[in-house]
Design a protein around this motif. Structure first.
Motif, PDB file in Angstrom:
ATOM      1  N   ARG A 251     -15.743 132.413 -38.001  1.00 37.15           N
ATOM      2  CA  ARG A 251     -14.560 132.337 -38.881  1.00 37.15           C
ATOM      3  C   ARG A 251     -14.167 133.713 -39.409  1.00 37.15           C
ATOM      4  O   ARG A 251     -13.981 133.930 -40.593  1.00 37.15           O
ATOM      5  CB  ARG A 251     -14.829 131.375 -40.043  1.00 37.15           C
ATOM      6  CG  ARG A 251     -15.028 129.924 -39.592  1.00 37.15           C
ATOM      7  CD  ARG A 251     -15.345 129.026 -40.754  1.00 37.15           C
ATOM      8  NE  ARG A 251     -16.630 129.360 -41.356  1.00 37.15           N
ATOM      9  CZ  ARG A 251     -17.098 128.798 -42.474  1.00 37.15           C
ATOM     10  NH1 ARG A 251     -16.385 127.886 -43.096  1.00 37.15           N
ATOM     11  NH2 ARG A 251     -18.271 129.148 -42.948  1.00 37.15           N
ATOM     12  N   ARG A 252     -14.007 134.642 -38.459  1.00 36.63           N
ATOM     13  CA  ARG A 252     -13.652 136.011 -38.818  1.00 36.63           C
ATOM     14  C   ARG A 252     -12.148 136.229 -38.854  1.00 36.63           C
ATOM     15  O   ARG A 252     -11.687 137.350 -39.096  1.00 36.63           O
ATOM     16  CB  ARG A 252     -14.247 136.971 -37.782  1.00 36.63           C
ATOM     17  CG  ARG A 252     -15.734 137.173 -37.862  1.00 36.63           C
ATOM     18  CD  ARG A 252     -16.118 138.189 -38.905  1.00 36.63           C
ATOM     19  NE  ARG A 252     -15.485 139.478 -38.690  1.00 36.63           N
ATOM     20  CZ  ARG A 252     -15.644 140.513 -39.493  1.00 36.63           C
ATOM     21  NH1 ARG A 252     -16.413 140.400 -40.564  1.00 36.63           N
ATOM     22  NH2 ARG A 252     -15.034 141.662 -39.256  1.00 36.63           N
ATOM     23  N   GLU A 253     -11.360 135.175 -38.644  1.00 36.23           N
ATOM     24  CA  GLU A 253      -9.917 135.363 -38.546  1.00 36.23           C
ATOM     25  C   GLU A 253      -9.340 136.016 -39.802  1.00 36.23           C
ATOM     26  O   GLU A 253      -8.541 136.965 -39.723  1.00 36.23           O
ATOM     27  CB  GLU A 253      -9.205 134.024 -38.307  1.00 36.23           C
ATOM     28  CG  GLU A 253      -9.506 133.393 -36.964  1.00 36.23           C
ATOM     29  CD  GLU A 253     -10.669 132.424 -37.015  1.00 36.23           C
ATOM     30  OE1 GLU A 253     -10.781 131.584 -36.110  1.00 36.23           O
ATOM     31  OE2 GLU A 253     -11.472 132.515 -37.974  1.00 36.23           O
ATOM     32  N   THR A 254      -9.741 135.531 -40.976  1.00 36.89           N
ATOM     33  CA  THR A 254      -9.181 136.055 -42.232  1.00 36.89           C
ATOM     34  C   THR A 254      -9.588 137.511 -42.438  1.00 36.89           C
ATOM     35  O   THR A 254      -8.762 138.361 -42.813  1.00 36.89           O
ATOM     36  CB  THR A 254      -9.655 135.204 -43.417  1.00 36.89           C
ATOM     37  OG1 THR A 254      -9.260 133.841 -43.197  1.00 36.89           O
ATOM     38  CG2 THR A 254      -9.024 135.700 -44.710  1.00 36.89           C
ATOM     39  N   VAL A 255     -10.856 137.816 -42.187  1.00 38.26           N
ATOM     40  CA  VAL A 255     -11.338 139.195 -42.360  1.00 38.26           C
ATOM     41  C   VAL A 255     -10.645 140.122 -41.375  1.00 38.26           C
ATOM     42  O   VAL A 255     -10.199 141.225 -41.730  1.00 38.26           O
ATOM     43  CB  VAL A 255     -12.868 139.252 -42.183  1.00 38.26           C
ATOM     44  CG1 VAL A 255     -13.364 140.688 -42.251  1.00 38.26           C
ATOM     45  CG2 VAL A 255     -13.562 138.402 -43.230  1.00 38.26           C
ATOM     46  N   ASN A 256     -10.557 139.683 -40.111  1.00 38.53           N
ATOM     47  CA  ASN A 256      -9.894 140.509 -39.104  1.00 38.53           C
ATOM     48  C   ASN A 256      -8.427 140.720 -39.442  1.00 38.53           C
ATOM     49  O   ASN A 256      -7.870 141.803 -39.204  1.00 38.53           O
ATOM     50  CB  ASN A 256     -10.011 139.856 -37.725  1.00 38.53           C
ATOM     51  CG  ASN A 256     -11.387 140.051 -37.126  1.00 38.53           C
ATOM     52  OD1 ASN A 256     -12.182 140.858 -37.607  1.00 38.53           O
ATOM     53  ND2 ASN A 256     -11.687 139.310 -36.079  1.00 38.53           N
ATOM     54  N   ASP A 257      -7.791 139.676 -39.957  1.00 40.83           N
ATOM     55  CA  ASP A 257      -6.387 139.800 -40.338  1.00 40.83           C
ATOM     56  C   ASP A 257      -6.215 140.833 -41.450  1.00 40.83           C
ATOM     57  O   ASP A 257      -5.274 141.639 -41.434  1.00 40.83           O
ATOM     58  CB  ASP A 257      -5.844 138.439 -40.787  1.00 40.83           C
ATOM     59  CG  ASP A 257      -4.351 138.470 -41.040  1.00 40.83           C
ATOM     60  OD1 ASP A 257      -3.612 138.889 -40.130  1.00 40.83           O
ATOM     61  OD2 ASP A 257      -3.927 138.112 -42.155  1.00 40.83           O
ATOM     62  N   ALA A 258      -7.140 140.833 -42.400  1.00 44.72           N
ATOM     63  CA  ALA A 258      -7.073 141.820 -43.488  1.00 44.72           C
ATOM     64  C   ALA A 258      -7.283 143.230 -42.951  1.00 44.72           C
ATOM     65  O   ALA A 258      -6.570 144.173 -43.333  1.00 44.72           O
ATOM     66  CB  ALA A 258      -8.119 141.497 -44.555  1.00 44.72           C
ATOM     67  N   ASP A 259      -8.268 143.396 -42.049  1.00 40.01           N
ATOM     68  CA  ASP A 259      -8.500 144.715 -41.441  1.00 40.01           C
ATOM     69  C   ASP A 259      -7.283 145.175 -40.659  1.00 40.01           C
ATOM     70  O   ASP A 259      -6.863 146.334 -40.753  1.00 40.01           O
ATOM     71  CB  ASP A 259      -9.712 144.655 -40.506  1.00 40.01           C
ATOM     72  CG  ASP A 259     -11.020 144.504 -41.253  1.00 40.01           C
ATOM     73  OD1 ASP A 259     -11.006 144.687 -42.494  1.00 40.01           O
ATOM     74  OD2 ASP A 259     -12.047 144.197 -40.615  1.00 40.01           O
ATOM     75  N   PHE A 260      -6.696 144.259 -39.880  1.00 36.09           N
ATOM     76  CA  PHE A 260      -5.533 144.612 -39.069  1.00 36.09           C
ATOM     77  C   PHE A 260      -4.343 144.974 -39.953  1.00 36.09           C
ATOM     78  O   PHE A 260      -3.558 145.864 -39.629  1.00 36.09           O
ATOM     79  CB  PHE A 260      -5.179 143.452 -38.143  1.00 36.09           C
ATOM     80  CG  PHE A 260      -4.158 143.803 -37.095  1.00 36.09           C
ATOM     81  CD1 PHE A 260      -4.536 144.471 -35.945  1.00 36.09           C
ATOM     82  CD2 PHE A 260      -2.825 143.485 -37.273  1.00 36.09           C
ATOM     83  CE1 PHE A 260      -3.598 144.816 -34.973  1.00 36.09           C
ATOM     84  CE2 PHE A 260      -1.884 143.820 -36.317  1.00 36.09           C
ATOM     85  CZ  PHE A 260      -2.270 144.485 -35.160  1.00 36.09           C
ATOM     86  N   ARG A 261      -4.237 144.263 -41.085  1.00 36.22           N
ATOM     87  CA  ARG A 261      -3.128 144.559 -42.001  1.00 36.22           C
ATOM     88  C   ARG A 261      -3.220 145.984 -42.545  1.00 36.22           C
ATOM     89  O   ARG A 261      -2.221 146.690 -42.668  1.00 36.22           O
ATOM     90  CB  ARG A 261      -3.133 143.550 -43.158  1.00 36.22           C
ATOM     91  CG  ARG A 261      -1.830 143.570 -43.977  1.00 36.22           C
ATOM     92  CD  ARG A 261      -1.876 142.545 -45.097  1.00 36.22           C
ATOM     93  NE  ARG A 261      -2.118 141.204 -44.593  1.00 36.22           N
ATOM     94  CZ  ARG A 261      -3.206 140.485 -44.849  1.00 36.22           C
ATOM     95  NH1 ARG A 261      -4.163 140.986 -45.625  1.00 36.22           N
ATOM     96  NH2 ARG A 261      -3.347 139.281 -44.357  1.00 36.22           N
ATOM     97  N   VAL A 262      -4.445 146.433 -42.834  1.00 33.35           N
ATOM     98  CA  VAL A 262      -4.646 147.804 -43.326  1.00 33.35           C
ATOM     99  C   VAL A 262      -4.206 148.810 -42.262  1.00 33.35           C
ATOM    100  O   VAL A 262      -3.486 149.778 -42.553  1.00 33.35           O
ATOM    101  CB  VAL A 262      -6.130 148.028 -43.699  1.00 33.35           C
ATOM    102  CG1 VAL A 262      -6.393 149.506 -43.996  1.00 33.35           C
ATOM    103  CG2 VAL A 262      -6.510 147.179 -44.901  1.00 33.35           C
ATOM    104  N   LEU A 263      -4.640 148.584 -41.022  1.00 35.04           N
ATOM    105  CA  LEU A 263      -4.287 149.503 -39.942  1.00 35.04           C
ATOM    106  C   LEU A 263      -2.793 149.463 -39.641  1.00 35.04           C
ATOM    107  O   LEU A 263      -2.173 150.500 -39.366  1.00 35.04           O
ATOM    108  CB  LEU A 263      -5.082 149.140 -38.690  1.00 35.04           C
ATOM    109  CG  LEU A 263      -6.606 149.218 -38.834  1.00 35.04           C
ATOM    110  CD1 LEU A 263      -7.279 148.662 -37.588  1.00 35.04           C
ATOM    111  CD2 LEU A 263      -7.051 150.648 -39.083  1.00 35.04           C
ATOM    112  N   ASN A 264      -2.214 148.279 -39.689  1.00 38.81           N
ATOM    113  CA  ASN A 264      -0.788 148.136 -39.424  1.00 38.81           C
ATOM    114  C   ASN A 264       0.037 148.824 -40.502  1.00 38.81           C
ATOM    115  O   ASN A 264       1.077 149.440 -40.224  1.00 38.81           O
ATOM    116  CB  ASN A 264      -0.437 146.649 -39.345  1.00 38.81           C
ATOM    117  CG  ASN A 264       0.680 146.372 -38.355  1.00 38.81           C
ATOM    118  OD1 ASN A 264       0.998 147.199 -37.516  1.00 38.81           O
ATOM    119  ND2 ASN A 264       1.277 145.207 -38.453  1.00 38.81           N
TER     120      ASN A 264
END
Length: 619
Positions: A251-264
């Motif tokens: 269930r890493r979707e939320t964490v990955n989404d947060a990481d991707f949001r920072v990079l984006n």
């Protein structure tokens, strides 16, 4: 019957931990090094094979610009000569101007078309060569490079960075050359028409030049940051998609989404900074250009009124200035593309400047003919020491001799050095000290084709490429016939399941061999190894991920592949050890036990303890 299995308490997968990726600055730790000083050399090497085409392209643009810049001269002649002659009923000069203008327009169009076609051939040739270089160089780099840098960081230079260069070549380069040629033509023509007007116009180029220099310096920093930011976005995306199963499982979707949001967001900010620098340049250049035109028009009109300047000359000067200053905005777009492409070229040059840590030998040697009927060769680790860049020494000093045809199982806990031993034997790495010998020849003295024919490694994850089963089996011997491929598959025990596939040996296994099971992929990998007919086989935990039926099928295949060959088996399961002639127990980079399976089981050492634990687990 093969005994039930148990596991040795965890094996090393590379003998060192991988750093866990994070968001933001965590992705900057492994940014590919750039090489600003190498970009010029890279461009010259790309253009060198196309000198003739480049010369023809430049000539076409020179002629096209000459045809374009003839227009205002004809306007000046029409105002000052042709119109007064027409009033005197002499139509010849005006007709000549009209015909000349039409011919110039026609020549400009034809030359422009020819230039676009010629430049397209040059541009596509450069991009074709560059993509090929990146792909070939990335394959040639050593394994340690690919372990340091994720696949996303290699995808970025081959895609987004090459695309930035394509935009520059397709859209921006003509603008730059056109502006430079316009500057040269128009400066010369203005000075010829009127020395005073020409001097004022040339003087106005000074502020524009300073403006361009400031923009290049400021935008260069912005575009380097933008190039790094988009690479981080690609890396995160590729890593997430490649690891989609653990992402879902944990269930890493939320964490990955947060990481991707920072990079984006970072990428968004760098894009905004680039647009802001562009806006400053456009506003500044327009202010300088409009001010210069206004001053020249006022002064020229005053001189016309005093009969010290012909009206046609003033009209031609204004037309020339508008032709020169109008492309200023387009020059800004070129500089925009240029800074993006320059940052990308720095990254590409940095990648191409990387040298393999495991180089080809300067004077390669050949292996001596094999002794006896056995295909195996003697392996010697002579005073070998080794340590990874990111950690301490894994093998402090290691000596080992494996006679030709012997199968050696290597067991030990995580970090013991088992996988390092296998990688050194496969020459994925070179030892820091000492030598690894194959029939007395240092592996560093063997050409890679010779080495790869002699030593084959089958890993825990049998990697299959997209393509047919037959193509995957024939990787080690691309010239193998269908009969050879099927013979290898039958010997391994893979023929029946392959024949049952929808298209048999012509079945596409799809990405990573996802169309067939893990055990079947491993059997294909063993058929590949058998067809390659190596002298030395390395099995790196080749059965650790299989269930009992799959393991039994693979073990039967292992017996076929290893027969008569020298083999190093990194053992995860004790059942794998049973096929070995000899067992090595490793701890902290040293061999702490060495003997036959029966000798070690009957002793009091670590392997005996592991064997007793395994027997107890069966009770």
């Amino acid at each position: 019957m093969t005994a039930p299995t148990t596991s040795v308490p965890a094996t090393d997968d590379g003998d060192r931990p991988d750093p866990a990726p994070g968001a933001g600055d965590a992705f900057d730790r492994d940014v590919l090094p750039s090489a600003p000083g190498a970009t010029g050399a890279l461009l010259r090497s790309l253009l060198a094979p196309m000198k003739a085409r480049v010369a023809v392209t430049a000539l076409l643009l020179l002629l096209q610009q000459a045809a374009v810049q003839a227009g205002p001269l004809l306007v000046a002649y029409a105002i000052d000569r042709a119109v007064p002659a027409f009033r005197d009923h002499d139509r010849g000069p005006l007709i000549a101007v009209a015909v000349g203008y039409l011919l110039c327009a026609l020549a400009s169009g034809v030359l422009q078309y020819a230039f676009i076609v010629a430049s397209a051939h040059v541009n596509q040739g450069v991009l074709l060569d560059l993509r090929g270089r990146i792909f070939r160089h990335a394959q040639a780099l050593s394994v340690d490079f690919h372990e340091r840098y994720t696949s996303g960081r290699l995808i970025s230079p081959a895609t987004t960075d090459v695309e930035s260069l394509r935009e520059l070549l397709d859209e921006g380069l003509q603008e730059l050359v056109s502006v430079i040629l316009s500057f040269v033509y128009i400066s010369a023509l203005l000075l010829w028409l009127d020395l005073g007007l020409g001097a004022v116009a040339v003087a106005s180029f000074g502020p524009l030049y300073l403006l361009v220099r400031v923009y290049r310096r400021r935008a260069g920093r912005v575009y380097r940051a933008r190039s790094t930011a988009i690479a981080a976005v690609i890396v995160k995306f590729v890593e997430t998609m490649n690891g989609i199963r653990p992402v879902r499982a944990f269930r890493r979707e939320t964490v990955n989404d947060a990481d991707f949001r920072v990079l984006n967001r970072r990428h968004e900010r760098t894009n905004g900074d680039a647009l802001l620098e562009m806006a400053r340049y456009v506003v500044g250049s327009r202010l300088v250009a409009n001010t210069a035109v206004a001053l020249i028009v006022l002064w020229g009109a005053h001189r016309v009124a005093q009969d010290t300047l012909a009206l046609g000359v003033l009209a031609a000067a204004v037309l020339y200035l508008r032709r020169l200053y109008d492309p200023i905005d387009r020059l800004g777009m070129f500089l925009n593309s240029y800074q993006s492409a320059a940052a990308s070229l720095e990254k590409i040059a940095g990648l191409l400047a990387q040298t393999p840590s495991v180089p080809e030998p300067v004077a390669p040697k050949e292996l001596p003919p094999p002794a006896g009927d056995r295909p195996g060769r003697t392996v010697v680790f002579d005073g070998v020491s080794f340590g990874y860049r990111t950690g301490g020494e894994v093998l402090p000093r290691f000596d080992l001799t494996i006679p030709a045809g012997q199968t050696v199982a290597v067991v030990g806990s995580t970090g013991a050095g088992k996988s390092t031993l296998a990688k050194l034997l496969a020459r994925f790495y070179d030892p820091s000290g000492g030598r690894v010998l194959l029939d007395g020849v240092d592996l560093r003295d063997l050409a890679f084709p010779e080495l790869r024919r002699g030593v084959v490694m089958v890993t825990q994850e049998a990697f299959l490429f997209s393509g047919t089963v037959a193509e995957n089996i024939a990787i080690g011997r691309p010239d193998a016939s269908r009969e050879d491929i099927e013979r290898a598959a039958k010997a391994i025990g893979a023929h029946d399941f392959i024949s049952a596939l929808p298209d048999g040996y012509d079945t596409d296994v799809r990405k990573r061999g996802g169309r067939i099971s893990a055990g079947q992929r491993q059997l294909v990998a063993f058929a590949r190894a058998l067809l390659a007919d190596p002298a030395v086989v390395i099995l790196d935990e080749a059965t650790s991920s299989l269930d009992v039926p799959g393991e039994r099928a693979v073990q039967r295949a292992m017996a076929t592949v290893l027969k008569g060959r020298t083999a190093v088996v990194i053992a995860h399961r004790l059942s794998t050890v049973e096929i070995a002639d000899r067992v090595l127990v490793m701890a902290r980079g040293r061999v702490v036990e060495d003997g036959t399976p029966a000798e070690l089981v009957g002793g009091t050492g670590r392997f005996a303890d592991l064997h007793r634990a395994w027997r107890d687990s069966l009770a």
